[in-house]
Scaffold this motif. Structure first.
Motif, PDB file in Angstrom:
ATOM      1  N   TRP A   1      55.467  28.775  -5.303  1.00 52.42           N
ATOM      2  CA  TRP A   1      55.833  28.455  -3.921  1.00 52.42           C
ATOM      3  C   TRP A   1      54.629  27.945  -3.139  1.00 52.42           C
ATOM      4  CZ3 TRP A   1      59.059  33.226  -1.886  1.00 52.42           C
ATOM      5  CH2 TRP A   1      60.269  33.290  -2.588  1.00 52.42           C
TER       6      TRP A   1
ATOM      7  N   LEU B   1      66.556  36.938 -11.875  1.00 55.54           N
ATOM      8  CA  LEU B   1      66.532  35.666 -11.170  1.00 55.54           C
ATOM      9  C   LEU B   1      66.832  34.521 -12.129  1.00 55.54           C
ATOM     10  CD1 LEU B   1      63.387  36.032  -8.872  1.00 55.54           C
ATOM     11  CD2 LEU B   1      65.783  35.965  -8.143  1.00 55.54           C
TER      12      LEU B   1
ATOM     13  N   VAL C   1      66.171  32.735  -4.776  1.00 59.94           N
ATOM     14  CA  VAL C   1      65.539  34.037  -4.544  1.00 59.94           C
ATOM     15  C   VAL C   1      66.097  34.691  -3.287  1.00 59.94           C
ATOM     16  CG1 VAL C   1      63.369  35.198  -4.038  1.00 59.94           C
ATOM     17  CG2 VAL C   1      63.441  33.408  -5.786  1.00 59.94           C
TER      18      VAL C   1
ATOM     19  N   ALA D   1      58.575  37.057 -10.518  1.00 56.86           N
ATOM     20  CA  ALA D   1      59.015  35.761 -11.024  1.00 56.86           C
ATOM     21  C   ALA D   1      60.274  35.874 -11.872  1.00 56.86           C
ATOM     22  CB  ALA D   1      57.893  35.113 -11.842  1.00 56.86           C
TER      23      ALA D   1
ATOM     24  N   SER E   1      66.176  31.461 -11.346  1.00 57.05           N
ATOM     25  CA  SER E   1      65.006  30.608 -11.170  1.00 57.05           C
ATOM     26  C   SER E   1      64.215  31.159  -9.992  1.00 57.05           C
ATOM     27  CB  SER E   1      65.406  29.154 -10.917  1.00 57.05           C
ATOM     28  OG  SER E   1      65.818  28.978  -9.565  1.00 57.05           O
ATOM     29  N   THR E   2      63.038  30.587  -9.748  1.00 54.18           N
ATOM     30  CA  THR E   2      62.250  30.997  -8.588  1.00 54.18           C
ATOM     31  C   THR E   2      62.427  30.027  -7.421  1.00 54.18           C
ATOM     32  OG1 THR E   2      60.293  29.850  -9.453  1.00 54.18           O
ATOM     33  CG2 THR E   2      60.537  32.199  -9.980  1.00 54.18           C
TER      34      THR E   2
ATOM     35  N   LEU F   1      55.200  32.453  -8.236  1.00 53.22           N
ATOM     36  CA  LEU F   1      56.557  31.975  -7.979  1.00 53.22           C
ATOM     37  C   LEU F   1      56.610  30.452  -7.895  1.00 53.22           C
ATOM     38  CD1 LEU F   1      57.652  34.548  -5.241  1.00 53.22           C
ATOM     39  CD2 LEU F   1      58.274  34.566  -7.667  1.00 53.22           C
TER      40      LEU F   1
END
Length: 405
Positions: free
Chosen positions: A174, A121, A129, A99, A123-124, A172
């Protein structure tokens, strides 16, 4: 995800390894078990001496295989000449997504790490990514411009299919992200996306302390709890679920409540967020407490910190006892970001495991392995070798939402 304007192009020196036929069989046998003599290759593959010679000659001529120095044959007989892969020409890239960062390695075909790097990162967001993975792959491959690149393995904590579509990756944030397609659009290379725990057990099965065992389990401690089981040398497909099969096993230890409302389950007492919440309370800190802070306080004799460490260690011992009794592994490998808890409380882990098993139960070796994210990326590299060199398909139903992150 947005389509990239231009894929990353990588020059691959020829010749690449054969992907089929007897030559491919020789390559795989040498990769997994080499160096080997021609006679040993013949026995392993069921080939006549003439067939071995015909298979090996083009590999020698292409510089894919080399002859090593002569050694004495069995029973001190006449010298024989072992063969092995030329290991300084072929590589894969392994990438682990968390993350906060993306971690990557360039590895040889036996997963020896040649280069490693990581990037933070912003952001995720899946597009962010995917772009970060491509940038990291580019950065790593610049370091080895003359190598033949066979593919990229990417590992992520989540449930996904064989094509790399992630149905859920909670750490994440997702849901239904086609990571595999996004990376293939951005990279002019073969890509395999694998569950992170499964990638790690691939490397353990092939290269780790359990490489000679046909049955072993792997347990990871981190933001969640991961589990994989190898039986008959093969990684078992886990039931279709967004939950790790060990994350919510009731242990009856502590009074914590997990995010699904279970009191005393494995996640409530052993997953790092729960452990560090208790550590903050024990240390009287209102802010965040890291695992290093907790372990340092424990080492200095802080009673509250020691109680937290030992509670987690007892929970781990109880969990390992269940794995030992239900899966019958010859060994259990324990690793992950929270392995420091197990190492600091090893005596408690062992005592809790013994107390919960029958006195005459078959002994099980417990191997506690310290690891970093480069090791997770190395596992992803092994997934690339198995997929694009050996030719094994990835496990399609991995551990899911409660794996490390």
């Amino acid at each position: 995800m947005d389509d990239p304007a231009e894929p990353l192009s990588v020059t691959r020196p020829a010749p690449l390894l054969p992907r089929r036929g007897t030559g491919h069989q020789v390559i795989v046998e040498l990769l997994l078990h080499g160096p080997l003599t021609r006679g040993e290759l013949g026995l392993a593959l069921g080939l006549t001496p003439g067939s071995v010679t015909r298979a090996v000659r083009p590999l020698l001529d292409a510089g894919v295989v080399s002859e090593l120095g002569p050694v004495l044959g069995p029973g001190l007989g006449r010298p024989v000449t072992p063969l092995d892969l030329v290991l300084d020409r072929d590589v894969v890239v392994g990438v682990k997504i968390t993350a906060a960062r993306v971690w990557g390695v360039v590895a040889g075909l036996r997963a020896e790490v040649l280069h490693e790097a990581s990037t933070e990162l912003a952001s995720t967001d899946p597009v962010v990514v995917a772009d970060a993975v491509v940038d990291l792959v580019r950065e790593l491959l610049v370091l080895c411009p003359d190598r033949a690149v066979h593919g990229v393995g990417v590992s992520v904590g989540g449930q996904l299919d064989a094509e790399g579509r992630v149905s859920v990756a909670p750490l994440l944030g997702w849901v239904d992200v086609d990571l595999g397609a996004a990376l293939r659009q951005r990279l002019d290379l073969p890509v395999v996306v694998d569950n992170d725990v499964v990638s790690l057990v691939r490397a353990e099965r092939w290269l780790g302390s359990a490489r000679d065992l046909d049955r072993f389990a792997l347990v990871t401690i981190g933001a969640g709890l991961g589990y994989a089981l190898v039986v008959g040398g093969e990684i078992l497909d886990l039931p279709t679920s967004a939950r790790s099969p060990i994350a919510h096993v009731p242990l009856g230890i502590g009074d914590g409540v997990c995010d699904e409302g279970h009191r005393g389950c494995a996640s409530s007492v052993l997953a790092l967020p729960a452990v560090l919440d208790r550590a903050a309370e024990a240390l009287g800190r209102g802010g965040d407490v890291s695992l290093d802070d907790l372990l340092a306080a424990h080492a200095s004799g802080h009673a509250g910190a020691t109680a937290v460490v030992e509670e987690a260690a007892e929970a781990l011992g109880a969990l390992l006892a269940l794995v030992a009794d239900l899966a019958w592994p010859r060994a259990i490998v324990v690793t992950g970001d929270g392995i420091g808890l197990a190492l600091a409380g090893r005596h408690v882990v062992d005592a809790a495991m013994r107390a919960r098993r029958a006195a005459d139960a078959e002994p099980v070796t417990v191997d506690l392995q310290a690891t970093g994210f480069a090791r997770w990326a190395r596992g992803a590299a092994v997934a690339a070798v198995e997929t694009f060199v050996v030719g094994r398909r990835p496990v399609t139903v991995p551990a899911g939402r409660d794996g490390p992150g």
